[in-house]
Design an enzyme around this catalytic site. Structure first.
Site, PDB file in Angstrom:
ATOM      1  N   ARG A 100      -2.614  10.391   3.473  1.00  0.00           N
ATOM      2  CA  ARG A 100      -3.435  10.941   4.561  1.00  0.00           C
ATOM      3  C   ARG A 100      -4.222  12.120   4.031  1.00  0.00           C
ATOM      4  O   ARG A 100      -3.631  13.047   3.491  1.00  0.00           O
ATOM      5  CB  ARG A 100      -2.536  11.453   5.679  1.00  0.00           C
ATOM      6  CG  ARG A 100      -2.265  10.437   6.721  1.00  0.00           C
ATOM      7  CD  ARG A 100      -1.680  11.119   7.959  1.00  0.00           C
ATOM      8  NE  ARG A 100      -0.752  10.187   8.565  1.00  0.00           N
ATOM      9  CZ  ARG A 100       0.453  10.494   8.968  1.00  0.00           C
ATOM     10  NH1 ARG A 100       0.904  11.727   8.868  1.00  0.00           N
ATOM     11  NH2 ARG A 100       1.228   9.592   9.506  1.00  0.00           N
ATOM     12  N   TYR A 147      11.940  -7.498   7.416  1.00  0.00           N
ATOM     13  CA  TYR A 147      12.225  -6.155   7.898  1.00  0.00           C
ATOM     14  C   TYR A 147      11.509  -5.967   9.241  1.00  0.00           C
ATOM     15  O   TYR A 147      10.304  -6.196   9.344  1.00  0.00           O
ATOM     16  CB  TYR A 147      11.779  -5.054   6.919  1.00  0.00           C
ATOM     17  CG  TYR A 147      12.078  -3.712   7.537  1.00  0.00           C
ATOM     18  CD1 TYR A 147      13.371  -3.204   7.499  1.00  0.00           C
ATOM     19  CD2 TYR A 147      11.108  -3.022   8.244  1.00  0.00           C
ATOM     20  CE1 TYR A 147      13.691  -2.015   8.133  1.00  0.00           C
ATOM     21  CE2 TYR A 147      11.424  -1.826   8.886  1.00  0.00           C
ATOM     22  CZ  TYR A 147      12.720  -1.337   8.821  1.00  0.00           C
ATOM     23  OH  TYR A 147      13.035  -0.168   9.481  1.00  0.00           O
ATOM     24  N   ARG A 167      18.840  -5.715  -0.076  1.00  0.00           N
ATOM     25  CA  ARG A 167      19.378  -4.435  -0.513  1.00  0.00           C
ATOM     26  C   ARG A 167      20.288  -3.908   0.582  1.00  0.00           C
ATOM     27  O   ARG A 167      20.056  -4.161   1.762  1.00  0.00           O
ATOM     28  CB  ARG A 167      18.253  -3.412  -0.735  1.00  0.00           C
ATOM     29  CG  ARG A 167      17.619  -3.522  -2.093  1.00  0.00           C
ATOM     30  CD  ARG A 167      16.759  -2.313  -2.409  1.00  0.00           C
ATOM     31  NE  ARG A 167      15.718  -2.040  -1.451  1.00  0.00           N
ATOM     32  CZ  ARG A 167      15.642  -0.918  -0.741  1.00  0.00           C
ATOM     33  NH1 ARG A 167      16.550   0.024  -0.849  1.00  0.00           N
ATOM     34  NH2 ARG A 167      14.632  -0.724   0.088  1.00  0.00           N
ATOM     35  N   ARG A 198      18.373   9.946   0.170  1.00  0.00           N
ATOM     36  CA  ARG A 198      18.009  10.806   1.313  1.00  0.00           C
ATOM     37  C   ARG A 198      19.241  11.532   1.820  1.00  0.00           C
ATOM     38  O   ARG A 198      20.369  11.066   1.632  1.00  0.00           O
ATOM     39  CB  ARG A 198      17.516   9.966   2.506  1.00  0.00           C
ATOM     40  CG  ARG A 198      16.361   9.077   2.216  1.00  0.00           C
ATOM     41  CD  ARG A 198      15.736   8.596   3.503  1.00  0.00           C
ATOM     42  NE  ARG A 198      16.329   7.376   4.035  1.00  0.00           N
ATOM     43  CZ  ARG A 198      15.842   6.711   5.073  1.00  0.00           C
ATOM     44  NH1 ARG A 198      14.776   7.169   5.710  1.00  0.00           N
ATOM     45  NH2 ARG A 198      16.402   5.608   5.494  1.00  0.00           N
ATOM     46  N   ARG A 219       0.858  -1.180   0.000  1.00  0.00           N
ATOM     47  CA  ARG A 219       0.000   0.000   0.000  1.00  0.00           C
ATOM     48  C   ARG A 219       0.896   1.233   0.000  1.00  0.00           C
ATOM     49  O   ARG A 219       2.074   1.152   0.377  1.00  0.00           O
ATOM     50  CB  ARG A 219      -0.928   0.000   1.221  1.00  0.00           C
ATOM     51  CG  ARG A 219      -0.184  -0.156   2.503  1.00  0.00           C
ATOM     52  CD  ARG A 219      -1.068  -0.309   3.707  1.00  0.00           C
ATOM     53  NE  ARG A 219      -0.390   0.355   4.839  1.00  0.00           N
ATOM     54  CZ  ARG A 219      -0.691   1.523   5.307  1.00  0.00           C
ATOM     55  NH1 ARG A 219      -1.707   2.194   4.833  1.00  0.00           N
ATOM     56  NH2 ARG A 219      -0.019   2.058   6.307  1.00  0.00           N
ATOM     57  N   GLU A 271      22.555   9.110   1.690  1.00  0.00           N
ATOM     58  CA  GLU A 271      22.265   7.672   1.673  1.00  0.00           C
ATOM     59  C   GLU A 271      22.070   7.214   0.225  1.00  0.00           C
ATOM     60  O   GLU A 271      21.341   7.849  -0.535  1.00  0.00           O
ATOM     61  CB  GLU A 271      20.987   7.439   2.484  1.00  0.00           C
ATOM     62  CG  GLU A 271      20.568   6.003   2.593  1.00  0.00           C
ATOM     63  CD  GLU A 271      19.319   5.844   3.461  1.00  0.00           C
ATOM     64  OE1 GLU A 271      19.284   6.362   4.601  1.00  0.00           O
ATOM     65  OE2 GLU A 271      18.367   5.209   2.981  1.00  0.00           O
TER      66      GLU A 271
HETATM   67  P1  FDA Z   1      20.412  -5.995  13.911  1.00  0.00           P
HETATM   68  O1  FDA Z   1      20.792  -6.107  12.495  1.00  0.00           O
HETATM   69  O2  FDA Z   1      20.282  -4.662  14.500  1.00  0.00           O
HETATM   70  O3  FDA Z   1      21.488  -6.815  14.770  1.00  0.00           O
HETATM   71  C1  FDA Z   1      22.040  -8.028  14.349  1.00  0.00           C
HETATM   72  C2  FDA Z   1      23.464  -8.083  14.858  1.00  0.00           C
HETATM   73  O4  FDA Z   1      23.986  -9.408  14.622  1.00  0.00           O
HETATM   74  C3  FDA Z   1      24.392  -7.118  14.144  1.00  0.00           C
HETATM   75  O5  FDA Z   1      25.025  -6.285  15.090  1.00  0.00           O
HETATM   76  C4  FDA Z   1      25.390  -8.035  13.441  1.00  0.00           C
HETATM   77  O6  FDA Z   1      26.697  -7.493  13.383  1.00  0.00           O
HETATM   78  C5  FDA Z   1      25.357  -9.277  14.297  1.00  0.00           C
HETATM   79  N1  FDA Z   1      25.786 -10.497  13.609  1.00  0.00           N
HETATM   80  C6  FDA Z   1      25.349 -10.945  12.405  1.00  0.00           C
HETATM   81  N2  FDA Z   1      25.990 -12.103  12.088  1.00  0.00           N
HETATM   82  C7  FDA Z   1      26.825 -12.383  13.116  1.00  0.00           C
HETATM   83  C8  FDA Z   1      27.750 -13.439  13.370  1.00  0.00           C
HETATM   84  N3  FDA Z   1      27.938 -14.427  12.494  1.00  0.00           N
HETATM   85  N4  FDA Z   1      28.458 -13.417  14.520  1.00  0.00           N
HETATM   86  C9  FDA Z   1      28.293 -12.410  15.416  1.00  0.00           C
HETATM   87  N5  FDA Z   1      27.426 -11.373  15.221  1.00  0.00           N
HETATM   88  C10 FDA Z   1      26.700 -11.365  14.089  1.00  0.00           C
HETATM   89  N6  FDA Z   1      13.718   0.771  13.095  1.00  0.00           N
HETATM   90  C11 FDA Z   1      12.917   1.665  13.715  1.00  0.00           C
HETATM   91  O7  FDA Z   1      12.160   1.278  14.607  1.00  0.00           O
HETATM   92  N7  FDA Z   1      12.947   2.995  13.375  1.00  0.00           N
HETATM   93  C12 FDA Z   1      13.778   3.479  12.409  1.00  0.00           C
HETATM   94  O8  FDA Z   1      13.787   4.669  12.130  1.00  0.00           O
HETATM   95  C13 FDA Z   1      14.639   2.543  11.740  1.00  0.00           C
HETATM   96  N8  FDA Z   1      15.480   2.959  10.776  1.00  0.00           N
HETATM   97  C14 FDA Z   1      16.259   2.045  10.107  1.00  0.00           C
HETATM   98  C15 FDA Z   1      17.106   2.477   9.101  1.00  0.00           C
HETATM   99  C16 FDA Z   1      17.899   1.558   8.421  1.00  0.00           C
HETATM  100  C17 FDA Z   1      18.793   2.041   7.327  1.00  0.00           C
HETATM  101  C18 FDA Z   1      17.816   0.171   8.749  1.00  0.00           C
HETATM  102  C19 FDA Z   1      18.624  -0.844   7.994  1.00  0.00           C
HETATM  103  C20 FDA Z   1      16.993  -0.251   9.768  1.00  0.00           C
HETATM  104  C21 FDA Z   1      16.202   0.676  10.450  1.00  0.00           C
HETATM  105  N9  FDA Z   1      15.392   0.276  11.485  1.00  0.00           N
HETATM  106  C22 FDA Z   1      14.580   1.184  12.114  1.00  0.00           C
HETATM  107  C23 FDA Z   1      15.314  -1.142  11.874  1.00  0.00           C
HETATM  108  C24 FDA Z   1      16.172  -1.477  13.086  1.00  0.00           C
HETATM  109  O9  FDA Z   1      17.525  -1.218  12.799  1.00  0.00           O
HETATM  110  C25 FDA Z   1      15.937  -2.977  13.383  1.00  0.00           C
HETATM  111  O10 FDA Z   1      14.656  -3.220  13.833  1.00  0.00           O
HETATM  112  C26 FDA Z   1      16.763  -3.532  14.458  1.00  0.00           C
HETATM  113  O11 FDA Z   1      18.100  -3.196  14.183  1.00  0.00           O
HETATM  114  C27 FDA Z   1      16.568  -5.042  14.478  1.00  0.00           C
HETATM  115  O12 FDA Z   1      17.371  -5.577  15.438  1.00  0.00           O
HETATM  116  P2  FDA Z   1      18.011  -7.004  15.226  1.00  0.00           P
HETATM  117  O13 FDA Z   1      18.631  -7.355  16.531  1.00  0.00           O
HETATM  118  O14 FDA Z   1      17.034  -7.956  14.663  1.00  0.00           O
HETATM  119  O15 FDA Z   1      19.098  -6.832  14.059  1.00  0.00           O
END
Ligand code: FDA
Length: 382
Positions: free
Chosen positions: A177, A354, A251, A282, A173, A306
């Site tokens: 607004r 995501y 991506r 951005r 979607r 970005e």
């Molecule tokens: P996350 O990716 O944060 O953590 C995973 C960790 O595992 C990483 O630190 C990585 O290094 C580690 N890892 C991976 N493989 C490994 C291995 N083999 N050994 C050891 N460590 C390992 N959310 C929101 O609420 N508001 C927002 O404005 C944004 N904005 C945003 C912008 C961008 C560009 C992105 C990409 C994402 C956001 N997010 C967001 C999403 C937010 O970042 C996301 O929800 C959380 O980071 C998720 O947390 P996780 O712990 O799942 O993953």
């Protein structure tokens, strides 16, 4: 440390699991983190020259409608009343995003009531009745003029592919607004951690039973752990299984940070660039995330451009692409994951989904309450 549980990844999913298991169950938790800092993509740090807090992986705005998550995160940090607003530049003009009544009136150059705007968009959207690709789907949702101004160029830059060649299902979607409410999120709870993300994340990990090992890749230690300790894994799902079912598509983003000799570069925290003549999607200007920080310098600012592209195996995976091929592979990986004993897969990378921060925290609390607590119940201290 002789760990009772190994958590792979110190993002918000991993930290929530570690905090709950250490605090409530008294488990000794070893957190392995590949990067040189905790917190995953939510991490932030002061830019050394200006002291301005920079979100290393792009602006992170906390927002949620989930009262349980809000109560949980407030144990570790307070939040400022910041409410996010985004603008988009198209052909030298600036419009509020997501598309709202203000955007529509400015774009069509006249004062429209909500009903008039709704009628106009509905008439323009009626041009497409069967959407076979992303372009047709977007036009069927918001009409051609708004699509061509705000979606076509931006989407082409995000995917490096013309929207007419992208599958329709990439967009479910497109929010419009029909009020002048220009807030990016309408969740009841939103804000930014008062003293920054790093302080919040460090408080979550601050427990004598939690050991964080930075610069530690799980795959370098996997042999030595081999089945001896239960594992919560939040790294990439396909990597865990040696890409046996093929690679899941992501991506990635490239960020270009600059310190500029002005107190204000763009007047707001995030501006989208909708046209294809500029390569970035951005520009973030971090000082605007914290207008209450009067100590920020008034003669310097930090901006971050970005850029978006497809991720290779060595790039940071940010957004799941989620083609039908990806979904078929994901099903195969989920079947493999079911066969792993004492390993739980979670978080953005571990589930190929995501997740906003509040969703990662909610999912981790659910895993803890529904699975981990029962698994370790015998160990709960009297
Ligand atoms: P996350 O990716 O944060 O953590 C995973 C960790 O595992 C990483 O630190 C990585 O290094 C580690 N890892 C991976 N493989 C490994 C291995 N083999 N050994 C050891 N460590 C390992 N959310 C929101 O609420 N508001 C927002 O404005 C944004 N904005 C945003 C912008 C961008 C560009 C992105 C990409 C994402 C956001 N997010 C967001 C999403 C937010 O970042 C996301 O929800 C959380 O980071 C998720 O947390 P996780 O712990 O799942 O993953």
């Amino acid at each position: 440390m002789n760990a009772d549980l190994v958590v792979v990844g110190s993002g918000l999913f991993g930290l929530t699991v570690a905090e709950r298991c250490a605090n409530e169950l008294g488990l000794r938790v070893l957190v392995l983190e590949r990067r040189d800092h905790i917190g995953g993509n939510a991490y932030s740090e002061p830019e050394p020259q200006t002291g301005i807090e920079v979100h290393r992986y792009g602006s992170h705005l906390f927002h949620t409608a989930n009262a349980r998550v809000w109560e949980y995160v407030n144990r570790f940090t307070s939040f400022t009343p910041y409410q996010h607003r985004v603008y988009s530049v198209h052909k030298g003009q600036v419009y509020p995003m997501p598309i709202n009544l203000g955007t529509i009136c400015a774009f069509f150059g006249r004062h429209l009531s909500p009903d008039e705007a709704r009628d106009l968009v509905a008439r323009q959207a009626a041009e497409v009745t069967r959407a076979g690709n992303l372009e047709e789907k977007a036009i069927s949702l918001i009409g051609r003029p708004l699509y061509e101004a705000f979606i076509r160029g931006y989407t082409a830059k995000q995917w490096q592919t013309a929207p007419a060649e992208l599958p329709a299902e990439i967009i479910g979607r497109l929010p419009v607004r029909y009020t002048f409410d220009g807030r990016y999120f309408d969740d009841p709870y939103q804000g930014l951690p008062t003293d920054g993300y790093a302080a919040w994340l460090e408080r979550m990990a601050d427990h004598p039973n939690i050991e964080i090992r930075l610069g530690a890749d799980f795959f370098d230690l996997r042999e030595s752990l081999a089945g001896a300790v239960p594992v919560v894994y939040t790294g990439p799902l396909d990597r865990y299984f040696g890409y046996a079912e093929g690679e899941l598509g992501w991506r990635t983003l490239d960020f270009e940070t600059s310190v500029l000799p002005t107190g204000d570069f763009q007047g707001t925290s995030v501006i989208n660039y909708a046209d294809e003549d500029l390569p970035w999607t951005r520009i973030h200007e971090f000082r605007h995330l914290h207008p209450e920080r009067t100590w920020y310098p008034d003669d310097a600012t930090v901006i971050m451009r970005e850029f978006s592209r497809f991720a290779g195996r060595t790039d940071e995976p940010y957004y799941p692409i989620n083609t039908p091929y990806d979904r078929a592979r994901l099903r195969s990986y989920r079947d493999l994951a079911k066969g792993e004993r004492d390993v739980w897969f979670g978080g953005r990378l571990g589930t190929y989904q995501y997740l906003d921060m509040h969703m990662a925290i909610a999912a981790a609390l659910t895993l803890y309450e529904n699975r981990l607590r029962a698994r370790f119940a015998a160990r709960v201290p009297e």
